[in-house]
Design a protein around this motif. Sequence first.
Motif, mmCIF file in Angstrom:
data_model
loop_
_atom_site.group_PDB
_atom_site.id
_atom_site.type_symbol
_atom_site.label_atom_id
_atom_site.label_comp_id
_atom_site.label_asym_id
_atom_site.label_seq_id
_atom_site.Cartn_x
_atom_site.Cartn_y
_atom_site.Cartn_z
ATOM 1 N N GLN B 200 0.806 -1.240 0.000
ATOM 2 C CA GLN B 200 0.000 0.000 0.000
ATOM 3 C C GLN B 200 0.832 1.280 0.000
ATOM 4 O OE1 GLN B 200 -2.973 -0.631 3.072
ATOM 5 N NE2 GLN B 200 -4.233 -1.668 1.550
ATOM 6 N N THR B 201 2.096 1.164 -0.447
ATOM 7 C CA THR B 201 2.912 2.384 -0.521
ATOM 8 C C THR B 201 2.522 3.220 -1.743
ATOM 9 O OG1 THR B 201 4.592 1.009 -1.537
ATOM 10 C CG2 THR B 201 4.955 1.613 0.745
ATOM 11 N N LEU B 202 1.967 2.540 -2.764
ATOM 12 C CA LEU B 202 1.511 3.279 -3.946
ATOM 13 C C LEU B 202 0.350 4.204 -3.572
ATOM 14 C CD1 LEU B 202 1.449 0.943 -7.095
ATOM 15 C CD2 LEU B 202 2.849 2.940 -6.684
ATOM 16 N N GLN B 203 -0.558 3.652 -2.780
ATOM 17 C CA GLN B 203 -1.709 4.447 -2.334
ATOM 18 C C GLN B 203 -1.238 5.627 -1.481
ATOM 19 O OE1 GLN B 203 -1.395 1.212 -2.583
ATOM 20 N NE2 GLN B 203 -3.337 0.100 -2.590
ATOM 21 N N ALA B 204 -0.168 5.370 -0.695
ATOM 22 C CA ALA B 204 0.379 6.441 0.155
ATOM 23 C C ALA B 204 0.974 7.553 -0.710
ATOM 24 C CB ALA B 204 1.446 5.851 1.076
ATOM 25 N N LEU B 205 1.612 7.133 -1.813
ATOM 26 C CA LEU B 205 2.222 8.131 -2.710
ATOM 27 C C LEU B 205 1.173 9.069 -3.304
ATOM 28 C CD1 LEU B 205 4.886 6.107 -4.749
ATOM 29 C CD2 LEU B 205 5.321 8.023 -3.229
ATOM 30 N N MET B 206 -0.035 8.523 -3.496
ATOM 31 C CA MET B 206 -1.079 9.310 -4.151
ATOM 32 C C MET B 206 -1.583 10.478 -3.296
ATOM 33 S SD MET B 206 -0.999 7.777 -6.935
ATOM 34 C CE MET B 206 -2.296 8.361 -7.938
ATOM 35 N N VAL B 207 -1.296 10.448 -2.005
ATOM 36 C CA VAL B 207 -1.731 11.584 -1.172
ATOM 37 C C VAL B 207 -0.666 12.689 -1.115
ATOM 38 C CG1 VAL B 207 -3.329 10.239 0.255
ATOM 39 C CG2 VAL B 207 -0.932 10.462 0.970
ATOM 40 N N THR B 208 0.485 12.433 -1.749
ATOM 41 C CA THR B 208 1.528 13.469 -1.849
ATOM 42 C C THR B 208 1.193 14.370 -3.046
ATOM 43 O OG1 THR B 208 2.887 12.160 -3.346
ATOM 44 C CG2 THR B 208 3.238 11.794 -0.987
ATOM 45 N N PRO B 209 1.974 15.432 -3.311
ATOM 46 C CA PRO B 209 1.676 16.292 -4.472
ATOM 47 C C PRO B 209 1.751 15.554 -5.799
ATOM 48 C CG PRO B 209 3.232 17.366 -3.001
ATOM 49 C CD PRO B 209 3.046 15.989 -2.482
ATOM 50 N N MET B 210 2.253 14.325 -5.763
ATOM 51 C CA MET B 210 2.378 13.553 -7.009
ATOM 52 C C MET B 210 1.007 13.038 -7.465
ATOM 53 S SD MET B 210 4.324 9.991 -7.416
ATOM 54 C CE MET B 210 2.829 9.164 -6.978
ATOM 55 N N ASN B 211 0.718 13.147 -8.775
ATOM 56 C CA ASN B 211 -0.545 12.579 -9.263
ATOM 57 C C ASN B 211 -0.278 11.323 -10.089
ATOM 58 O OD1 ASN B 211 0.227 13.388 -11.831
ATOM 59 N ND2 ASN B 211 -0.847 15.360 -11.665
ATOM 60 N N LEU B 212 -1.349 10.721 -10.588
ATOM 61 C CA LEU B 212 -1.252 9.453 -11.311
ATOM 62 C C LEU B 212 -0.359 9.568 -12.554
ATOM 63 C CD1 LEU B 212 -2.300 6.531 -11.379
ATOM 64 C CD2 LEU B 212 -4.180 7.330 -12.793
ATOM 65 N N ARG B 213 -0.474 10.708 -13.242
ATOM 66 C CA ARG B 213 0.320 10.901 -14.459
ATOM 67 C C ARG B 213 1.827 10.890 -14.129
ATOM 68 N NH1 ARG B 213 -0.399 15.964 -18.485
ATOM 69 N NH2 ARG B 213 -2.296 14.964 -19.158
ATOM 70 N N HIS B 214 2.186 11.602 -13.023
ATOM 71 C CA HIS B 214 3.595 11.614 -12.593
ATOM 72 C C HIS B 214 4.086 10.201 -12.334
ATOM 73 C CE1 HIS B 214 2.763 15.886 -11.062
ATOM 74 N NE2 HIS B 214 3.483 15.969 -12.166
ATOM 75 N N LEU B 215 3.235 9.442 -11.638
ATOM 76 C CA LEU B 215 3.601 8.075 -11.256
ATOM 77 C C LEU B 215 3.869 7.208 -12.492
ATOM 78 C CD1 LEU B 215 3.604 6.090 -8.649
ATOM 79 C CD2 LEU B 215 1.508 5.250 -9.675
ATOM 80 N N LEU B 216 2.925 7.266 -13.454
ATOM 81 C CA LEU B 216 3.067 6.431 -14.655
ATOM 82 C C LEU B 216 4.287 6.853 -15.479
ATOM 83 C CD1 LEU B 216 -0.663 6.077 -15.755
ATOM 84 C CD2 LEU B 216 0.781 4.327 -14.742
ATOM 85 N N ILE B 217 4.478 8.177 -15.582
ATOM 86 C CA ILE B 217 5.639 8.651 -16.365
ATOM 87 C C ILE B 217 6.949 8.259 -15.668
ATOM 88 C CG2 ILE B 217 6.876 10.720 -17.178
ATOM 89 C CD1 ILE B 217 4.105 11.961 -17.729
ATOM 90 N N GLY B 218 6.984 8.456 -14.362
ATOM 91 C CA GLY B 218 8.194 8.121 -13.589
ATOM 92 C C GLY B 218 8.533 6.648 -13.713
ATOM 93 N N LYS B 219 7.531 5.808 -13.506
ATOM 94 C CA LYS B 219 7.774 4.357 -13.585
ATOM 95 C C LYS B 219 8.098 3.949 -15.024
ATOM 96 C CE LYS B 219 5.446 2.469 -9.578
ATOM 97 N NZ LYS B 219 6.690 2.026 -8.923
ATOM 98 N N GLY B 220 7.408 4.575 -15.963
ATOM 99 C CA GLY B 220 7.635 4.258 -17.379
ATOM 100 C C GLY B 220 9.045 4.611 -17.801
ATOM 101 N N ILE B 221 9.514 5.806 -17.408
ATOM 102 C CA ILE B 221 10.877 6.223 -17.786
ATOM 103 C C ILE B 221 11.908 5.293 -17.148
ATOM 104 C CG2 ILE B 221 12.615 8.056 -17.500
ATOM 105 C CD1 ILE B 221 10.369 10.097 -17.894
#
Lengths: 353, 356
Positions: B200-221
Amino acid sequence: MNIRHIAILFVKELVHGSKTFFFIFAVLMPVICSLVVSLIFGSLFSEKPRLGIVDYGNSRLVQKVKAADFITSEQFVSVIALRKAVEAGTMDMGLVLPEEFDSHLKKRQWMQVTLYIWGQSLIKDRAILVAAMANYTLELVGREAPVEINTITLGDGEVQSWAERFLPLLILMAVVMAGCMIPSTSLVDEKQNKTVTALIVTPASQTDIVFAKGLLGAVIGVLTAVMILVLNRAFGAQTLLLILVLSMGATMSASFGILLGIVMKDINTLFATMKAIGLLLYAPALINLIPQIPDWVAKIFPTYYIIAPVIEVTQGGGRWPDIAADIWILAALILALLATVGVLARKKRIFEI
Amino acid sequence: MNVQIIQTLIVKELLQLIRNPILGPMILFSLVGYLAVFFFMPATLEEKFTLGLYAPDAPAFVFNEFKDKEIKIQTFDSKETLRKAVAKGDYRAGVVLLPENMQKLETGQKTKIDVYFPADTPRELDHAFAVLLTMMFAELGDRISGKSFNIDLTEEILGPDMTGKQIAHRDRLLPLFAVLILLMETLALAGLIAEEYGQQTLQALMVTPMNLRHLLIGKGITGAGLAFLQAAVMMAVTGGLSGHPLLILTALLLGALMVTGIGFLLGSTARDLMGVMGWGVFVVILLSVPAMSVMFPGTISGWIKLIPSFFLVDTVHQVANFDAGWGDVWQNMLMLLLSGGLALWLGAVILGRKLR
């Protein structure tokens, strides 16, 4: 130890455990590897040149080519199909025999014969195929070759195909993977998911639980190894002796699996440890792949005493006196492992939360 | 879109990957392992037979006959040295051609020629070689006596004639290694996603200023970058970039995007790391199948083009082994771009839905 408890736990393990990834992996992986090895080294790497033939005249040349032990041949119904097969590399060469090839040959009438050659075929394969075709053509016209080759084999090296060399590795994979992986992952899984709580309140003792898990691993290990031997047509004549050897090998693996299950705390650590020691477990079979390494090196590794008797019985036609020494060493190793399991189980109290 | 957030995420992903006891070593060892296998294998393919010959006083046309048949020969001064060399396995066979053999060949009489074979080669290959030598000497005898066959043989070579420039086994393995390296990265990326989701660390990340798009781009890169980098290193070290480096690198980059999409799909489907490994085995096997068509030509039929990794495998094989250029493989590149884009879009959508 209660046999009824063990039987119930064994059935429970079989029903629930057989749905887990590790169980499927342990059973399927050696079988898939065996199929891949027999495909690759059985036909793909056979070193035999491949000849495709279209025969419009029922020539006896085709029968002669088919009977040759050094050529892989296939008959095609049309020139288009033959061309396609040669172009794709399925065949090294494609020969089109016209109608009345045999009679024209005997009457010494000129005729046109087409030969397709795959651009990537090796020169040596082309040479062998052309020589074989010329040889059989000579035989068809009743002409005797002016030369007889006197074949003299030098040295006493053993001809062992790659499929035969890989067999010990496949059997060891079957025995070790199932024997070791099934009880160890089941034990660690129970600890991680805390389902041991439920087991503690049943009348089954710690020994019953561990024994049932080990038994399942050993039984599946033996069955998978038998499947590998059957798939490779290497079962040999000494069935009972072979089953005894495989059972002892699977028992040793299961004991080691239980040992790992007791020591490891989580599935990730277990997985990493198994990967790390995998090379040591499979070392005797890997050494067998390289004939240049002396035999004594393999004897250092405990799993040698599982695989050596199996190979002696299946490939060497060995009997009890031939494998007795290895079997006694194997028995001693099993006893040593079981004693270690007993000591560790008491020391670590595996089912205490 | 905040670049700093994406940078932070990439650094986090890399650290997490390095620290993981399974995924970190798996990535490192796979690259080292493939390189070791590549350099362990012979760099050339033995196209011709090499044999030892003891032929005192043999006329020149005998040697020319061997040359015509593309058989390499090494002459010996005595039968004994020839025997020793063959027994050692230095030669495929050893031929003893005595003056009396030559006399009989010239007079059309039948003669017996001794040929030594090493003991550790399969008997059927010895048989093949014996037939080859029989026919070679028979042809020699026919030439001397003026006999000939009544056959007009028309030969046609299909496909590029690779005589003298055959592709070594290790070079045929290159496309498979490229696909496997990319796939190892996919498993690592999917494993991290599944593990983070499970903890559940992914869910925790979502409450930070980071949004879903940032997450997908970051992981994708991170995923595509690592996959591409490793595959490029492997191709560079093995010499695969010597011909058309830009073309190979573009194909690898498109392949990396495709496997990253597959990684997203795997990561969103599996429940934990073991689930990723389980499903991943099947994905690895499926996507490796096209490489078999390169390793064993003619074994797999046209349906192989339904598996998207075919376009990567075929491009790497054509460019690295046949010196193909952009004009030869543009269709493969287009298909790779389409399948890579589709996999990436589908993976991002499904993972995004799961996280929402």
